[in-house]
Design an enzyme around this catalytic site. Sequence first.
Site, PDB file in Angstrom:
ATOM      1  N   TRP A 103      27.620   5.583  25.389  1.00 26.28           N
ATOM      2  CA  TRP A 103      27.111   6.962  25.448  1.00 26.28           C
ATOM      3  C   TRP A 103      28.237   7.962  25.313  1.00 26.28           C
ATOM      4  CZ3 TRP A 103      22.407   6.815  24.147  1.00 26.28           C
ATOM      5  CH2 TRP A 103      21.555   5.803  24.583  1.00 26.28           C
ATOM      6  N   ASP A 172      27.917  13.623  31.858  1.00 18.76           N
ATOM      7  CA  ASP A 172      26.638  12.994  31.546  1.00 18.76           C
ATOM      8  C   ASP A 172      26.306  12.101  32.738  1.00 18.76           C
ATOM      9  OD1 ASP A 172      24.528  11.454  30.689  1.00 18.76           O
ATOM     10  OD2 ASP A 172      25.513  10.719  28.865  1.00 18.76           O
ATOM     11  N   LYS A 196      15.953   7.727  33.879  1.00 21.04           N
ATOM     12  CA  LYS A 196      16.582   6.659  34.661  1.00 21.04           C
ATOM     13  C   LYS A 196      16.351   6.883  36.157  1.00 21.04           C
ATOM     14  CE  LYS A 196      18.713   5.705  30.653  1.00 21.04           C
ATOM     15  NZ  LYS A 196      19.559   6.369  29.672  1.00 21.04           N
TER      16      LYS A 196
END
Length: 361
Positions: A103, A172, A196
């Site tokens: 990511w 993030d 999530k």
Amino acid sequence: MTARIHNFNPGPAALPLTVLEETSEAMLDFKGSGMSIAEVSHRSTVFEEVVHHSVSRVKRLLNLSEDYKVLFLQGGASLQFSMVPMNLIPQGMAADYINTGTWATKAIKEAEILGKPYTVIASSEDRNFSYIPEDYHVSTGAAYLHYTSNNTIKGTQWNSTPMAGKVPLISDMSSDIFSRPFVPAPFGLIYAGAQKNLGPAGVTLVIIREDMLERSPKNIPTMLRYSTHAEKNSLYNTPPCISIFMVSLVLKWIEETIGGLEAMERRNRQKATMLYDYMDKSDFYVGTADKNSRSMMNLTFRLKSEELEKKFIAESAKNSLGGLKGHRSVGGCRASIYNAIEPESVKALIDFMKEFARKNG
Ligand SMILES: *Cc1c(COP(=O)(O)O)cnc(C)c1O
């Protein structure tokens, strides 16, 4: 209702049962409005209250000062990869990035596509992103330092907030937001896709400090400017009402049922410790992350052969344990034990792992 499985999916992921029950009620009649949450106007008082209460809960849970704005945006965490450099690297400045996995790499790629100047000041790519780098020097006057607090795919997590001096941090936090407390002051912006730790897919939480709002260059399209959404309290255009409503229920669950982020961290630490302790004692399962970089949210491990891993995943599924396959880019196995995963589910997983090792060892 059919029995619920122990759901270790990496995202979208398990949600608290009470949240699902309250959502199903609101699907038919949202707060006595005679309409479904899918049917109410986003401009109605009942829905505006959902947004308002969610913002207040985020501020209370994280202990945010008055200079932070809490936004609910669309486009996933992936859109933040480009909105961040687009809005927050002004002419004449450059940003710092730390690369700790898939990511983070994607976030860096968007700065590259936009032609924004940036420096990767540290990376753990040399050892397949199995650790969190400790050696890094933040560039003086950098626009920001971007890092990924939990690496969902590689199973590593920052133990503490990186030190960046006066440079604003951008993180993030898609896969570990609200899993533990942290001090918000060094952050210029935090973002997290909800699916999530926070709710269903379709909404992204963005927390932005007011001084960052002023940075955006003039030529950014309206929908991609943070100030557009800040000025309209996330109601500039039609928001994903159902997703935001479900996030509001998860926030309530964290605050009222769990009792806040300290309690949440204790619960998460207990779950992860149980699983890592077992893995470390067994020579059948081998963790892939360095011990001091291990994630409390995504536990990645390998078995002796890919064949055995396939068997492990197939048999676990037959035993009502879902989502244990590693990300397609890395293989192996992964147990995602986000906030909503009950300790009982982790116990059930360990029992299965013991039995599987006994039969196949
Ligand atoms: C899942 C994930 C993303 C991608 O999120 P989308 O909402 O699908 O764009 C980004 N970063 C991290 C850390 C993730 O876990």
